[in-house]
Design an enzyme around this catalytic site. Sequence first.
Site, PDB file in Angstrom:
ATOM      1  N   THR A 194      -8.976   6.031  -2.741  1.00  0.00           N
ATOM      2  CA  THR A 194     -10.444   5.739  -2.909  1.00  0.00           C
ATOM      3  C   THR A 194     -11.354   6.791  -2.775  1.00  0.00           C
ATOM      4  OG1 THR A 194     -10.513   4.883  -0.597  1.00  0.00           O
ATOM      5  CG2 THR A 194      -9.978   3.290  -2.464  1.00  0.00           C
ATOM      6  N   LYS A 232     -14.971   7.859  -4.852  1.00  0.00           N
ATOM      7  CA  LYS A 232     -16.474   8.082  -4.216  1.00  0.00           C
ATOM      8  C   LYS A 232     -16.953   9.294  -4.710  1.00  0.00           C
ATOM      9  CE  LYS A 232     -14.383   5.959   0.038  1.00  0.00           C
ATOM     10  NZ  LYS A 232     -13.649   6.387   1.165  1.00  0.00           N
ATOM     11  N   HIS A 260       0.731  -1.251   0.113  1.00  0.00           N
ATOM     12  CA  HIS A 260      -0.022   0.176  -0.049  1.00  0.00           C
ATOM     13  C   HIS A 260       0.825   1.410   0.006  1.00  0.00           C
ATOM     14  CE1 HIS A 260      -4.224  -1.378   0.665  1.00  0.00           C
ATOM     15  NE2 HIS A 260      -3.540  -2.519   0.991  1.00  0.00           N
ATOM     16  N   LYS A 266      -0.115  14.551   0.892  1.00  0.00           N
ATOM     17  CA  LYS A 266      -1.332  14.657   0.240  1.00  0.00           C
ATOM     18  C   LYS A 266      -1.622  16.104  -0.114  1.00  0.00           C
ATOM     19  CE  LYS A 266      -3.723  10.690   2.348  1.00  0.00           C
ATOM     20  NZ  LYS A 266      -4.551  10.088   1.300  1.00  0.00           N
ATOM     21  N   LYS A 274      -9.549  13.754   3.930  1.00  0.00           N
ATOM     22  CA  LYS A 274      -8.724  12.732   3.875  1.00  0.00           C
ATOM     23  C   LYS A 274      -7.748  12.770   4.965  1.00  0.00           C
ATOM     24  CE  LYS A 274      -7.476  13.593  -0.316  1.00  0.00           C
ATOM     25  NZ  LYS A 274      -7.140  12.460  -1.117  1.00  0.00           N
ATOM     26  N   ARG A 275      -7.092  11.816   5.322  1.00  0.00           N
ATOM     27  CA  ARG A 275      -6.088  11.982   6.410  1.00  0.00           C
ATOM     28  C   ARG A 275      -5.181  13.258   5.838  1.00  0.00           C
ATOM     29  NH1 ARG A 275      -5.829   8.482  11.147  1.00  0.00           N
ATOM     30  NH2 ARG A 275      -3.997   9.640  11.202  1.00  0.00           N
TER      31      ARG A 275
HETATM   32  C1  LIG Z   1     -12.379   6.644   1.620  1.00  0.00           C
HETATM   33  C2  LIG Z   1     -12.086   7.121   2.850  1.00  0.00           C
HETATM   34  C3  LIG Z   1     -10.669   7.456   3.024  1.00  0.00           C
HETATM   35  C4  LIG Z   1      -9.602   7.413   2.191  1.00  0.00           C
HETATM   36  O1  LIG Z   1      -9.482   8.619   1.244  1.00  0.00           O
HETATM   37  P1  LIG Z   1      -8.261   8.990   0.432  1.00  0.00           P
HETATM   38  O2  LIG Z   1      -8.755  10.262  -0.143  1.00  0.00           O
HETATM   39  O3  LIG Z   1      -8.219   7.814  -0.579  1.00  0.00           O
HETATM   40  O4  LIG Z   1      -7.047   8.939   1.228  1.00  0.00           O
HETATM   41  C5  LIG Z   1     -10.324   7.617   4.509  1.00  0.00           C
HETATM   42  N1  LIG Z   1     -11.144   7.843   5.438  1.00  0.00           N
HETATM   43  C6  LIG Z   1     -12.371   7.590   5.159  1.00  0.00           C
HETATM   44  C7  LIG Z   1     -13.315   7.738   6.107  1.00  0.00           C
HETATM   45  C8  LIG Z   1     -12.867   7.260   3.834  1.00  0.00           C
HETATM   46  O5  LIG Z   1     -14.350   6.985   3.699  1.00  0.00           O
END
Ligand SMILES: *Cc1c(COP(=O)(O)O)cnc(C)c1O
Length: 825
Positions: free
Chosen positions: A666, A670, A368, A564, A558-559
């Site tokens: 991911t 979404k 990952h 990022k 996101k985190r």
């Molecule tokens: C989808 C998701 C992530 C991953 O987000 P990235 O933008 O791909 O880093 C992290 N936390 C939550 C709660 C998510 O639903």
Amino acid sequence: MSTVTSSAPVATPANPLVPAFEAALRRVLAQQGAEGSATAPAAFSAAALACREVLLQRWADTQAQDAQAAAPGAVSTSRRVHYLSMEFLMGRALGNALAALGLAPSVEAALNNESLSLGDALEREPDAALGNGGLGRLAACFLDSFAELGLPAFGYGLRYRFGMFAQRIQDGRQAEVPDDWLRLADPWDVPRPELRYHVGFGGRVVTEGGARRWVPAERVVAEAHDFIVPAHHSQRVATLRLWQASSAEPIDLQAFCRGDHAAAGRHQLAADTLNWVLYPDDSTEAGRLLRLKQEAFLVSASVQDMVARHLRQHGSLDKLGRFEAIHLNDTHPALAPAELMRVLLDHHGLNWDEAWQITREAVSYTNHTLMPEALETWPVRMVEALLPRHLELIYEINHRYLQEARAAGADEGMVQRISLIDEQGERRVRMASLAVVASHRVNGVSALHSELMVQTLFADYARLHPERFHNVTNGVTPRRWLAQANPDLSTVLDKHLGTGWRQDLAQLQKLAPLARKAKVVAEVQAAKRANKLRLAERIRRDLGLVVNPDSLFDVQVKRIHEYKRQLLNLLHVVARYQAIIANPDAAWVPRTVVLAGKAASAYHAAKGIIALAHDIARVVNSDPRVGDKLKLAYLPNYGVSLAEIIMPAADLSEQISTAGTEASGTGNMKFSLNGALTIGTWDGANIEMAQAVGEEHFFIFGLRTEAVDQLKALGYDPRLYIEQDRRLQRVLAAIGDGTFSQGDAERYRWLVDSLTQRDTYLLMADFADYLAAQERVDALYADPAEWGRKAVLNIAGMGGFSSDRTVAEYVERVWSAQSLPPAPR
Ligand SMILES: *Cc1c(COP(=O)(O)O)cnc(C)c1O
């Protein structure tokens, strides 16, 4: 406001579950009503308990079917999958269960009868946040797809007492609060007291009759708790099995009788500690021993469970590798091959070659991250102290592997690089190397990441075993991330495409030709607006901030991580703020920038970015010259449930990592699935998404991976970019002179220094191109019809990004018996 899944498969009177379900629901409600507590929490537990009864029946049926399929003589093409992961970011379960069972309408009616609302009941459920971010959420999406695809599969994890911390914002700073998600007894938890295994730690290894035997100093009992994940279009379920530790010796009676109560309870305390917390991040040294213990605990209990089931069904172990797959979700469970070897050799008397053949057949691994600081290694002394027999086995695996490599012509430099032991400085075990050497398949999570993986991190292994490496691009479940999160859009899709996209997301492509129809575009836009109103209400509730629902919702959630580049986003906000003030009467396209995300508790730079975001928001949001031309909203406590509200409401999705750093993402999927346009770098799965949607419908900017590498090789100097760009100078000056920190020029000095001196993630190099892309965004948003058309095309292009497709690829290339080399006979 109701979050009812109005577009879920409707429970018609023919739904055979309804009568029994309603009876169960009425029973629980009456019980609680009798106690005078027919409230939203009571409604939640009533609905959950009623679902649970149905799910338990389906679980039993699924087990029976699988046992039949695995019976001797039965033809089984897909092996049973054991998906080992330290994280499962599940979120809430009730809405998903009701949607899967088609029971939402009847529950809603029953609750309305009691003057209760389903929406309120759903809101009462705490998120099961047994994970940090993308990696754990991927595992949760996979469970949904396991059920949907009818794959005989178990997720294996730990039952953390406290999951991901809850984020509070105090004075614009992150504060971490324990997340007591089990405070209301978890209605989904199915304890399996009959499934118990001993897990040892410490002690020594002795030789007995020529065989090695481990005598642990400490033993804990692992007890299974199952969490049932329903399919949406069949009666199948998948199981998430979470291990709970308890002491093999819960009380030392002698110590107790001596009056030494602390000593009497010490074993139980040690066991409890194992399940205490999910580490918010493994980037700190503190508590690493406990983390290693957690990993070993997960691995040992899961491997023992798998071997016991295999023996029950097959009677012998020789075909274990052909019937059972063990998948490592990153390196955290990478001790699994060592544990399987130990069980096969020490408990079942297999010889090395037999055991190794079985292990290699069984194990596969997903990488990952390529970031060196995130690669897991453990000091040899720590492994030796905690797991002496495993260390012996790792040494032996290494010895044999290196011998083979030498025989195949590897020189000493190569041998050092591929060794499972890093001999530089304090000797350490390289977990990624162990995972690669023990696996028959290794994959990355997007095309670019898998390519970089074999070019950099695993270059030597890839030269030795090219057949082992491949790519499986991530995906997300359309049930949670479209059908449940976005009922309004789902209704539009159902009307034009039928309902089949829930099971076969590729059907979204039928939407592409409809992007020319103004009426369809308008319907999609109306759904978006409703979702934006919902998010605006949430922003008002959480922050007391009023935002214009017709402004462009520009979202990055996101985190918080330097790679990022949330900071690049903030630099744009400041640049825009300054431009608005300089020219308030220009035709600005109103924007609401939404941020959310947690920072690891020990990650100071990330926490600094959160603080800066709040400082900028305070100034920008209260400046009367700005009005709704620009607002910045930082929503606290990002998690799955908040994401379900945010994703459907975004116009613009920010996916702006430095090229080559985001393995897949991911969140990007979404957003696009919910009709956001993406502003993004040529990184991770952004690339495949842009190719699927059409690059002309994406806002792509910034240096690509090769350019990043070249620039770094030449010696990157951020000052060259700053010198050329007046806007950048003004932005950095304002952050550095206290404009946003109440005159405190020291507060962000470190940040400005780091950008001007090192700028590890190349924000300065990408700034100008990022702003140019943002101008293209404004221009397009000013043309709603064209924006709407592209939004529809983005949705239409996302058919390939379902986790059903991802899991199907794993089945085909990793987990099916066909993916293995022919059995030796
Ligand atoms: C989808 C998701 C992530 C991953 O987000 P990235 O933008 O791909 O880093 C992290 N936390 C939550 C709660 C998510 O639903």
